[in-house]
Design a protein around this motif. Structure first.
Motif, short mmCIF file in Angstrom:
data_model
loop_
_atom_site.label_atom_id
_atom_site.label_comp_id
_atom_site.label_asym_id
_atom_site.label_seq_id
_atom_site.Cartn_x
_atom_site.Cartn_y
_atom_site.Cartn_z
N ARG A 1 54.68 28.67 38.91
CA ARG A 1 55.00 27.78 37.97
C ARG A 1 54.82 28.38 36.48
NH1 ARG A 1 50.20 23.46 38.91
NH2 ARG A 1 48.95 25.57 39.64
N PRO A 2 55.66 27.72 35.58
CA PRO A 2 55.99 28.32 34.31
C PRO A 2 54.54 28.46 33.46
CG PRO A 2 57.35 26.66 34.64
CD PRO A 2 56.56 26.68 35.94
N ILE A 3 54.54 29.45 32.62
CA ILE A 3 53.39 29.71 31.93
C ILE A 3 52.87 28.35 31.16
CG2 ILE A 3 54.37 30.69 30.03
CD1 ILE A 3 50.97 31.66 31.53
N GLY A 4 53.98 27.82 30.68
CA GLY A 4 53.47 26.73 29.73
C GLY A 4 52.95 25.52 30.36
N GLU A 5 53.20 25.35 31.66
CA GLU A 5 52.27 24.49 32.75
C GLU A 5 51.08 24.85 33.20
OE1 GLU A 5 53.24 22.36 37.03
OE2 GLU A 5 54.98 23.16 35.95
N LEU A 6 51.07 26.10 33.19
CA LEU A 6 49.83 26.92 33.90
C LEU A 6 48.81 27.21 32.56
CD1 LEU A 6 51.13 29.84 36.06
CD2 LEU A 6 50.03 27.79 36.61
N MET A 7 48.99 27.16 31.31
CA MET A 7 48.29 27.62 30.22
C MET A 7 47.00 26.87 30.24
SD MET A 7 47.45 29.98 28.28
CE MET A 7 49.24 30.94 28.36
N PRO A 8 47.19 25.45 30.26
CA PRO A 8 45.88 24.52 30.18
C PRO A 8 44.97 24.89 31.50
CG PRO A 8 47.89 23.34 29.68
CD PRO A 8 48.34 24.41 30.38
N LEU A 9 45.44 25.03 32.43
CA LEU A 9 44.68 25.40 33.66
C LEU A 9 43.99 26.85 33.46
CD1 LEU A 9 47.01 24.22 36.39
CD2 LEU A 9 45.31 22.87 35.53
N LEU A 10 44.61 27.50 32.94
CA LEU A 10 44.33 29.15 32.68
C LEU A 10 43.16 29.26 31.92
CD1 LEU A 10 47.51 31.18 32.73
CD2 LEU A 10 45.93 31.02 34.57
N ARG A 11 43.23 28.26 30.75
CA ARG A 11 42.21 28.16 29.83
C ARG A 11 41.02 27.54 30.20
NH1 ARG A 11 43.40 29.73 24.60
NH2 ARG A 11 45.86 29.89 24.19
N ALA A 12 41.05 26.77 31.03
CA ALA A 12 40.03 25.77 31.96
C ALA A 12 39.29 26.56 32.76
CB ALA A 12 40.27 24.71 32.18
N GLY A 13 39.95 27.42 33.64
CA GLY A 13 39.46 27.98 34.83
C GLY A 13 39.69 29.13 35.10
N GLY A 14 40.60 29.94 34.11
CA GLY A 14 41.07 31.28 34.46
C GLY A 14 42.02 31.51 35.46
N VAL A 15 42.53 32.76 35.94
CA VAL A 15 43.42 33.14 36.48
C VAL A 15 43.05 32.82 37.85
CG1 VAL A 15 44.93 35.05 37.39
CG2 VAL A 15 44.65 34.99 35.27
N TYR B 1 39.99 48.72 26.81
CA TYR B 1 39.50 47.52 27.03
C TYR B 1 39.78 46.49 26.10
CZ TYR B 1 36.35 50.90 29.30
OH TYR B 1 35.92 51.85 29.97
N GLY B 2 39.89 45.11 26.72
CA GLY B 2 40.20 44.03 25.83
C GLY B 2 39.58 42.82 26.01
N ALA B 3 40.19 41.68 25.59
CA ALA B 3 39.80 40.30 25.90
C ALA B 3 40.34 39.79 27.25
CB ALA B 3 39.94 39.34 24.85
N SER B 4 39.91 40.04 28.20
CA SER B 4 40.25 39.56 29.60
C SER B 4 39.30 38.84 30.62
CB SER B 4 40.33 40.88 30.71
OG SER B 4 41.25 41.80 29.96
N ASP B 5 38.48 37.80 29.64
CA ASP B 5 37.85 36.89 30.27
C ASP B 5 38.46 36.02 31.25
OD1 ASP B 5 35.57 38.09 28.77
OD2 ASP B 5 35.38 36.39 27.59
N GLU B 6 39.68 35.70 31.21
CA GLU B 6 40.22 34.97 31.94
C GLU B 6 40.61 35.62 33.32
OE1 GLU B 6 43.40 37.09 29.70
OE2 GLU B 6 41.40 36.41 29.28
N HIS B 7 40.32 36.88 33.59
CA HIS B 7 40.46 37.41 34.91
C HIS B 7 38.96 37.73 35.45
CE1 HIS B 7 44.71 38.32 34.15
NE2 HIS B 7 44.43 38.50 32.94
N ALA B 8 37.99 36.84 34.94
CA ALA B 8 36.47 37.25 35.57
C ALA B 8 36.99 36.54 37.03
CB ALA B 8 35.65 36.36 34.53
N GLY B 9 35.92 37.54 38.00
CA GLY B 9 36.03 37.26 39.45
C GLY B 9 36.71 38.09 40.21
N PHE B 10 37.70 38.83 39.54
CA PHE B 10 38.36 40.00 40.47
C PHE B 10 37.74 41.33 39.96
CE2 PHE B 10 41.50 36.56 39.33
CZ PHE B 10 42.01 36.53 40.59
#
Length: 231
Positions: free
Chosen positions: A174-188, A69-78
């Protein structure tokens, strides 16, 4: 020496191995979605595989049961994602290593989930401030960040029967650098409804084996350098 799992041994044997300088290697992973084609244990599987390769290369490694188990809050909803969050993970790692250090002089953490990085780093900083000898290794590679070709190839190498390539689909490429702000804001889920960051198409077992060998070599070298610095 073949791999040795600490949980398989009686305590007097563990005491003897620890007194002889054995390192406890703790695989840290996650239980989180990895697209429609990979198992939720993907990160844990990679961490365990690297610890096994390390133990095959060195005779002073005991492998602890993995932390799945880890810190996976960004994958909430799956469905199936089980996250304990940053704060709980930090406390878990801190307490676990303190306990391990009652037996072992040195503890190695191998964390194969990127979302664990901040919490594990904070825990290690605290543990080192308490004079515990702990090393953290976080494997990294060039390529797609989540459930794309890279992780798919590694799982095809490790447990091909658990990979469903018939269900593999491309996600956000898209490259992870471009995605990171979106991931932090709304998750995967906000950028990829299928949970994939990348495209698993074309992944092969041979490719995954080569990458795992490369990652294992980096881990082996880092542990050797750590070991060489001991007094």
């Amino acid at each position: 020496m073949s791999e040795v799992w600490v949980a398989d041994l009686p305590w007097p044997v563990v005491r003897e191995r620890a007194a002889a300088g054995a390192i406890l290697a703790v695989p840290l992973g996650s239980t989180e979605q990895h697209g429609p084609h990979l198992p939720l244990s993907t990160d844990t599987d990679v961490a365990v595989a690297l610890c096994r390769r390390l133990a095959a290369a060195r005779d002073d490694i005991l492998i602890a049961p993995p932390v799945p188990y880890g810190a996976s809050d960004e994958h909430a909803g799956f469905a199936g994602t089980l996250s304990i969050g940053q704060n709980v993970l930090e406390r878990l790692v801190t307490r676990l290593v303190r306990s391990a250090c009652e037996t072992f002089g040195r503890v190695l953490l191998v964390s194969a989930h990127g979302g664990n990085a901040e919490a594990v780093t904070r825990a290690v900083d605290r543990l080192r401030a308490e004079s515990h000898d702990v090393l953290v290794h976080m494997p990294h590679w060039e390529g797609e960040p989540h459930a794309g070709r890279t992780e798919t190839a590694m799982l095809l190498s490790l447990t091909p029967q658990r990979v469903s390539m018939a269900d593999a689909v491309a996600g956000d490429t898209r490259p992870i650098g471009e995605l990171m702000p979106l991931l932090r804001a709304g998750g995967v889920r906000s950028v990829s409804p299928v949970g994939v960051l990348g495209d698993p198409a074309g992944a092969t077992s041979a490719e995954g084996s080569r990458l795992l060998d490369t990652l294992a070599s980096s881990l082996i070298e880092e542990v050797a350098a750590w070991r060489a610095g001991w007094r």
